[in-house]
Write an enzyme that holds these catalytic residues in place. Structure first.
Site, PDB file in Angstrom:
ATOM      1  N   LYS A   1      31.968  38.459  43.676  1.00 53.91           N
ATOM      2  CA  LYS A   1      31.072  38.074  42.581  1.00 53.91           C
ATOM      3  C   LYS A   1      30.730  39.220  41.613  1.00 53.91           C
ATOM      4  CE  LYS A   1      31.000  34.485  42.709  1.00 53.91           C
ATOM      5  NZ  LYS A   1      32.268  33.690  42.613  1.00 53.91           N
TER       6      LYS A   1
ATOM      7  N   HIS B   1      39.152  42.322  47.906  1.00 52.51           N
ATOM      8  CA  HIS B   1      37.724  42.554  48.166  1.00 52.51           C
ATOM      9  C   HIS B   1      37.546  43.568  49.309  1.00 52.51           C
ATOM     10  CE1 HIS B   1      36.203  39.517  45.547  1.00 52.51           C
ATOM     11  NE2 HIS B   1      36.412  38.474  46.298  1.00 52.51           N
TER      12      HIS B   1
ATOM     13  N   PHE C   1      34.011  35.320  27.840  1.00 53.72           N
ATOM     14  CA  PHE C   1      33.544  34.274  28.745  1.00 53.72           C
ATOM     15  C   PHE C   1      33.963  32.886  28.238  1.00 53.72           C
ATOM     16  CE2 PHE C   1      30.498  31.306  30.541  1.00 53.72           C
ATOM     17  CZ  PHE C   1      30.481  31.680  31.878  1.00 53.72           C
TER      18      PHE C   1
HETATM   19  S1  PPS Z   1      34.968  36.064  43.245  1.00 51.27           S
HETATM   20  O1  PPS Z   1      34.683  34.714  43.849  1.00 51.27           O
HETATM   21  O2  PPS Z   1      34.475  37.130  44.097  1.00 51.27           O
HETATM   22  O3  PPS Z   1      36.367  36.234  42.899  1.00 51.27           O
HETATM   23  O4  PPS Z   1      34.062  36.060  41.907  1.00 51.27           O
HETATM   24  P1  PPS Z   1      34.177  37.126  40.739  1.00 51.27           P
HETATM   25  O5  PPS Z   1      35.298  36.759  39.847  1.00 51.27           O
HETATM   26  O6  PPS Z   1      34.156  38.505  41.287  1.00 51.27           O
HETATM   27  O7  PPS Z   1      32.791  36.939  39.977  1.00 51.27           O
HETATM   28  C1  PPS Z   1      32.442  35.741  39.324  1.00 51.27           C
HETATM   29  C2  PPS Z   1      31.399  36.093  38.292  1.00 51.27           C
HETATM   30  O8  PPS Z   1      32.032  36.739  37.168  1.00 51.27           O
HETATM   31  C3  PPS Z   1      31.696  36.020  35.990  1.00 51.27           C
HETATM   32  N1  PPS Z   1      32.765  36.121  34.976  1.00 51.27           N
HETATM   33  C4  PPS Z   1      32.536  36.584  33.729  1.00 51.27           C
HETATM   34  N2  PPS Z   1      31.430  37.085  33.156  1.00 51.27           N
HETATM   35  C5  PPS Z   1      31.514  37.438  31.841  1.00 51.27           C
HETATM   36  N3  PPS Z   1      32.644  37.305  31.105  1.00 51.27           N
HETATM   37  C6  PPS Z   1      33.785  36.803  31.655  1.00 51.27           C
HETATM   38  N4  PPS Z   1      34.887  36.693  30.909  1.00 51.27           N
HETATM   39  C7  PPS Z   1      33.759  36.437  33.037  1.00 51.27           C
HETATM   40  N5  PPS Z   1      34.670  35.911  33.895  1.00 51.27           N
HETATM   41  C8  PPS Z   1      34.042  35.727  35.075  1.00 51.27           C
HETATM   42  C9  PPS Z   1      31.506  34.595  36.490  1.00 51.27           C
HETATM   43  O9  PPS Z   1      30.850  33.803  35.536  1.00 51.27           O
HETATM   44  C10 PPS Z   1      30.686  34.859  37.746  1.00 51.27           C
HETATM   45  O10 PPS Z   1      29.364  35.299  37.462  1.00 51.27           O
HETATM   46  P2  PPS Z   1      28.099  34.318  37.355  1.00 51.27           P
HETATM   47  O11 PPS Z   1      26.898  35.223  37.291  1.00 51.27           O
HETATM   48  O12 PPS Z   1      28.098  33.455  38.575  1.00 51.27           O
HETATM   49  O13 PPS Z   1      28.288  33.529  36.086  1.00 51.27           O
END
Ligand code: PPS
Length: 301
Positions: free
Chosen positions: A51, A110, A231
């Site tokens: 995450k 991870h 996003f």
């Molecule tokens: S995982 O399941 O561990 O692979 O998840 P991970 O990809 O590490 O984290 C998911 C969060 O990253 C956010 N995310 C983004 N934020 C901003 N911009 C972009 N482009 C983007 N892509 C992925 C995603 O929304 C999750 O965060 P939250 O806070 O839940 O929205």
């Protein structure tokens, strides 16, 4: 400890060498076999605690390294272009699984630093470690539990809070993960990136990564990468946003993977007492490290 022990608050996980693995997908024999994975000098590993921005950086790496992906001619899911090293693919032997892939091979993981291939310590292959402020990691994880098929959902945030502090979540303790990678940084050719810096100035971070990879992009290509990694763009791109992932992994009827993508959403769920308790623990466990997180988007305005 090299023995396998149960993870108290989530029976879908098991603990091994301080890390919490998914019983269903990650066998300890496979994880141990990663030590001998044959590293190529131009391999690139991107590592995160769950995450923390994994699929975001996965998309960025994919776009930087593949022009076809960048200009939209290459309709390949990013998970195929940048696969997990933690989970066996078709052949179930990590070397066979990735042997036929062209260089530079991109991987995501991870894993904590003790599990990654020994060859990465040759300091030629590259590691990009993305970290995110742990309060937002917790909030994101809380929502992710609703769609994750292989882990147990917390009944409420208070339960997740306890689970997270005890390391009873996938990947174990956030504190150990970040500390482990940070304090062993000299063993690797590693670049640390913060999720919050990506939110604040994505272009600069993309530039920094392309320089680290030795793949300098001209201004036009840089603009394309940044645009396709926003996003909104990713939320509407099923090749990048996990919507193509099998229902065996994610149940997207229960929520979104691309949820909010911001800094400070933890404020909408932490109580004042939880926040203060967490700050104290954070200071005790991480206070000696020179890592500063942005906890609130307003800090930047
Ligand atoms: S995982 O399941 O561990 O692979 O998840 P991970 O990809 O590490 O984290 C998911 C969060 O990253 C956010 N995310 C983004 N934020 C901003 N911009 C972009 N482009 C983007 N892509 C992925 C995603 O929304 C999750 O965060 P939250 O806070 O839940 O929205």
């Amino acid at each position: 400890m090299d023995t396998v022990t149960p993870v108290l608050r989530d029976p879908s996980l098991y603990r091994y060498k301080g890390y919490s693995f998914l019983k269903k997908l990650m066998q300890k024999e496979f994880i141990d076999s990663l030590q001998d994975f044959k590293i190529r000098d131009d391999d690139v590993f991107m590592v995160t605690f769950p995450k923390s921005g994994t699929i975001w950086m996965q998309q960025i790496l994919s776009l930087i390294c593949s022009e076809g992906h960048r200009n939209g001619t290459e309709q390949i899911d990013t998970t195929e272009r940048v696969p997990w090293i933690d989970i066996p693919l078709m052949k179930k032997d990590v070397n066979d699984d990735h042997d036929s892939r062209p260089s530079p091979r991109l991987f995501i993981s991870h894993l904590s630093y003790i599990f990654v291939p020994q060859g990465l310590r040759n300091k030629k292959a590259k590691v990009i470690y993305v970290m995110r402020n742990p309060k937002d990691v917790m909030k994101s994880l809380y929502h992710f539990e609703a769609i994750a098929v292989h882990t147990q959902k917390s009944p409420d945030f208070a339960h997740l809070f306890e689970k997270f502090l005890a390391g009873d979540v996938l990947a174990g303790s956030w504190f150990d993960h970040v500390r482990g990678w940070y304090t062993h940084k000299d063993d690797f050719n590693i670049l640390f990136v913060k999720y919050e810096d990506m939110i604040k100035d994505l272009r600069s971070v993309v530039k920094q990564i392309s320089t680290f990879l030795g793949k300098e992009l001209d201004d036009e290509s840089l603009d394309i990468v940044v645009k396709r990694a926003t996003f909104n763009k990713m939320q509407n791109d099923p090749l990048a946003n996990k919507e193509n992932l099998s229902v065996d992994f994610l149940n997207l009827q229960n929520g979104k993977f691309m949820r909010k993508g911001t800094i400070g959403d933890w404020k909408n769920i932490f109580t004042v007492a939880q926040s203060e308790a967490f700050d104290k623990i954070f200071l005790e466990k991480m206070g000696d490290l020179p890592i500063n997180f942005t906890w609130d988007i307003a800090e930047e305005k």
